[in-house]
Design a protein around this motif. Structure first.
Motif, PDB file in Angstrom:
ATOM      1  N   THR A   1      75.187  98.262  18.404  1.00  8.33           N
ATOM      2  CA  THR A   1      76.058  98.560  17.265  1.00  8.33           C
ATOM      3  C   THR A   1      75.902 100.000  16.816  1.00  8.33           C
ATOM      4  OG1 THR A   1      76.003  96.252  16.518  1.00  8.33           O
ATOM      5  CG2 THR A   1      76.616  97.913  14.888  1.00  8.33           C
TER       6      THR A   1
ATOM      7  N   GLY B   1      81.596  88.107  12.247  1.00  9.26           N
ATOM      8  CA  GLY B   1      81.507  88.460  13.650  1.00  9.26           C
ATOM      9  C   GLY B   1      80.062  88.498  14.130  1.00  9.26           C
TER      10      GLY B   1
ATOM     11  N   GLU C   1      88.174  99.626  25.465  1.00 12.43           N
ATOM     12  CA  GLU C   1      86.739  99.610  25.179  1.00 12.43           C
ATOM     13  C   GLU C   1      86.015 100.630  26.050  1.00 12.43           C
ATOM     14  OE1 GLU C   1      85.441  95.347  25.140  1.00 12.43           O
ATOM     15  OE2 GLU C   1      87.611  95.014  25.140  1.00 12.43           O
TER      16      GLU C   1
ATOM     17  N   GLU D   1      83.601  90.484  17.446  1.00 11.17           N
ATOM     18  CA  GLU D   1      82.517  91.393  17.079  1.00 11.17           C
ATOM     19  C   GLU D   1      82.535  91.778  15.605  1.00 11.17           C
ATOM     20  OE1 GLU D   1      82.056  93.518  21.479  1.00 11.17           O
ATOM     21  OE2 GLU D   1      82.725  94.699  19.751  1.00 11.17           O
TER      22      GLU D   1
ATOM     23  N   LEU E   1      79.330  94.784  16.161  1.00 10.50           N
ATOM     24  CA  LEU E   1      80.091  95.698  17.006  1.00 10.50           C
ATOM     25  C   LEU E   1      79.357  95.934  18.322  1.00 10.50           C
ATOM     26  CD1 LEU E   1      82.613  97.496  17.081  1.00 10.50           C
ATOM     27  CD2 LEU E   1      81.230  99.331  16.086  1.00 10.50           C
ATOM     28  N   ASP E   2      80.059  95.746  19.423  1.00 12.51           N
ATOM     29  CA  ASP E   2      79.519  95.857  20.782  1.00 12.51           C
ATOM     30  C   ASP E   2      78.461  94.799  21.080  1.00 12.51           C
ATOM     31  OD1 ASP E   2      81.146  97.920  21.554  1.00 12.51           O
ATOM     32  OD2 ASP E   2      79.540  99.247  22.190  1.00 12.51           O
ATOM     33  N   GLY E   3      78.475  93.720  20.321  1.00 17.09           N
ATOM     34  CA  GLY E   3      77.474  92.677  20.527  1.00 17.09           C
ATOM     35  C   GLY E   3      77.950  91.517  21.373  1.00 17.09           C
ATOM     36  N   PHE E   4      79.181  91.601  21.921  1.00 18.17           N
ATOM     37  CA  PHE E   4      79.719  90.459  22.665  1.00 18.17           C
ATOM     38  C   PHE E   4      78.856  90.040  23.853  1.00 18.17           C
ATOM     39  CE2 PHE E   4      82.190  88.908  26.280  1.00 18.17           C
ATOM     40  CZ  PHE E   4      82.644  87.700  25.756  1.00 18.17           C
TER      41      PHE E   4
ATOM     42  N   THR F   1      73.974  91.954  13.011  1.00 18.37           N
ATOM     43  CA  THR F   1      74.490  92.152  14.358  1.00 18.37           C
ATOM     44  C   THR F   1      73.482  91.594  15.348  1.00 18.37           C
ATOM     45  OG1 THR F   1      75.103  93.781  16.030  1.00 18.37           O
ATOM     46  CG2 THR F   1      73.523  94.489  14.375  1.00 18.37           C
TER      47      THR F   1
ATOM     48  N   GLN G   1      76.806  95.415   9.165  1.00 14.29           N
ATOM     49  CA  GLN G   1      76.209  94.508  10.142  1.00 14.29           C
ATOM     50  C   GLN G   1      74.799  94.937  10.554  1.00 14.29           C
ATOM     51  OE1 GLN G   1      79.352  94.617  13.153  1.00 14.29           O
ATOM     52  NE2 GLN G   1      79.980  92.542  12.567  1.00 14.29           N
TER      53      GLN G   1
ATOM     54  N   ALA H   1      88.140  90.851  21.434  1.00 12.54           N
ATOM     55  CA  ALA H   1      86.872  91.576  21.347  1.00 12.54           C
ATOM     56  C   ALA H   1      86.624  92.059  19.917  1.00 12.54           C
ATOM     57  CB  ALA H   1      86.867  92.742  22.318  1.00 12.54           C
TER      58      ALA H   1
END
Length: 463
Positions: free
Chosen positions: A125, A346, A438, A383, A349-352, A119, A97, A379
């Protein structure tokens, strides 16, 4: 098939020049697990960096010692690759990503607003990958140093008393120190125990895993052989005092869970503890059914009494759930729409938080900050996509099966496996409505319990 006698006094590392590494590393890793939750539950990038750096240095030293001093020893992690590989694959997908390929997050944005990478937030991320690397290092190191029942029990006991200390601090901060955070005045969750965490639900998950561990250790000690006292079976002994101490500490941790006022966290904790109790009882030998029934009744009365005295706020919150539930359902609806838009890749990662700003519906309460999905399964899917996002769940499912097999094939040394399964139940249930997994402090504890629960013991005298 082997028994505790085969492995409990296993020479393993003690017969090698690298024995000191295992003896030192085990307690050190447990201390790191407990410390990881001190700074806001570990939910800070600086904590992730420090933990991963510390574990990387420990890993390099450990690897060097094994190469020099114990070259012929098989790596215990090889037997756990079925757990490790799905997690590594998920991390590998997150690395993909980071490729500089632009995409339209919503399908309606003009090209000049598209992210420059796969991402939506490259920095988030990268930091998430650092955090996940720390989890893998913790698992690898713990699995490497726990190769006997005695060592696993020792580390589990050390971990339990550390969790008890967290619970005591949570109660003291709430009831005697003016309801403060570890670092100062509390602005949120006033009236709820939060300990070293910011969020009461995350603290409830942290301690909830400790309740399962306490149940397992208490009944392990209660079922273990004891020295017959000259004064008769009613006399107090060190054995009985240990059982009482473990049971009392477990009750204190449970009371702190209720004091968090976390509804789903409290329910998940009780479910996990009940599963652990059932597993321990299923392995107990020569325990009369009458005694089991009395234990169940006593447990139910104890939980009810704790809930009555410590859970008034929890009961009040349980009545007033409608408005919050409606908001959550609306959030879940929008998140599932996001997943449907990018089911394979997605949003990173951690991009919500960044991605959700593009989908945020005005119907959601504008006074709240929606930077989490409040559902760990959603989640992961939003992601990492449906396939890669399911890999961490697969790793946990495999760990549960391996812990179950440990329970089935051992006549002793199975308490940590029961605790690991209870912890999995606790976090799996709470993850349906919260983001506790998380938060780094919770994951380090979860990883530690899984490692202790799936560890394989070698036969005495084996290399």
């Amino acid at each position: 098939m082997f028994t505790f006698e085969d492995v409990g006094a296993a020479q393993s590392h003690s017969s090698t020049r690298g024995a000191w590494v295992a003896k030192v590393y085990g307690p050190l890793l447990i201390v790191l697990v407990l410390l990881s939750a001190v700074a806001a539950g570990g939910d800070r990038p600086l904590v992730w960096l420090l933990m991963t750096l510390s574990l990387a240095v420990l890993g390099l030293v450990y690897g060097a010692v094994q190469v020099i001093c114990d070259r012929g020893r098989a790596d215990p992690v090889n037997g756990q690759m079925v757990i490790v590989l799905p997690a590594v694959a998920a991390m590998g997908f997150a690395v993909l990503q980071l490729l500089p390929l632009r995409f339209d997050p919503t399908g309606t944005l003009p090209p000049d607003l598209w992210p420059d990478f796969l991402t939506i937030n490259r920095t988030a991320t990268v930091l998430a990958l650092v955090r996940m690397s720390g989890y893998l290092l913790m698992f690898w190191l713990l699995i490497s140093v726990v190769d006997s029942a005695a060592r696993v029990t020792h580390l589990a006991t050390l971990l339990f008393w550390g969790l008890f200390a967290h619970a005591v601090w949570g109660l003291l901060a709430l009831s005697f120190l003016g309801d403060i955070h570890f670092w100062g005045d509390k602005l949120d969750y006033v009236g709820s125990a939060t300990g070293t965490f910011i969020n009461r639900n995350s603290f409830a998950t942290f301690l909830g895993m400790g309740v399962s561990l306490g149940v397992a250790l208490t009944f392990r000690r209660a079922f273990s052989p004891s020295i017959r006292m000259p004064a008769g079976p009613t006399a107090w002994s060190r054995h009985k005092l240990n059982v009482v101490a473990l049971a009392t500490a477990t009750i204190v941790i449970l009371a702190t869970v209720f004091a968090t006022q976390s509804r789903l966290g409290s329910m998940a904790t009780v479910l996990g503890a009940a599963v652990t109790f059932g597993l321990m009882m299923s392995k107990a030998e020569r325990v009369p059914w009458g005694q089991i029934r009395r234990t169940v009744v006593l447990g139910g009365v104890t939980v009810s009494a704790i809930l009555l005295f410590m859970g008034q706020g929890l009961l009040d919150r349980s009545i007033l759930t409608v408005a919050g539930s409606l908001d959550r359902f609306e959030l879940y609806r929008e998140v599932m729409g996001m997943i449907a838009h990018r089911p394979l890749m997605g949003f990173g990662l951690d991009g919500f938080p960044d991605a959700f700003e593009l989908y945020h519906d005005p119907m959601l309460d504008p006074s709240l900050v929606w930077d989490r999905t409040h559902n760990t399964y959603l989640a992961l899917w939003v992601e990492l996509g449906m396939i890669a996002g399911s890999l961490p769940m697969l790793a946990v499912a495999v760990a549960l099966v391996k812990a179950w097999r440990n329970i089935m094939r051992r006549s002793d040394g199975y308490a940590t496996s029961a605790a690991a399964i209870g912890a999995i139940v606790t976090v799996a249930v709470h993850a349906l409505g919260d983001f506790s997994l998380e938060v780094a402090g919770n994951v380090y504890l979860f990883v530690a319990l899984i490692a202790l629960g799936v560890a394989r013991f070698r036969r005495a005298g084996g290399r």
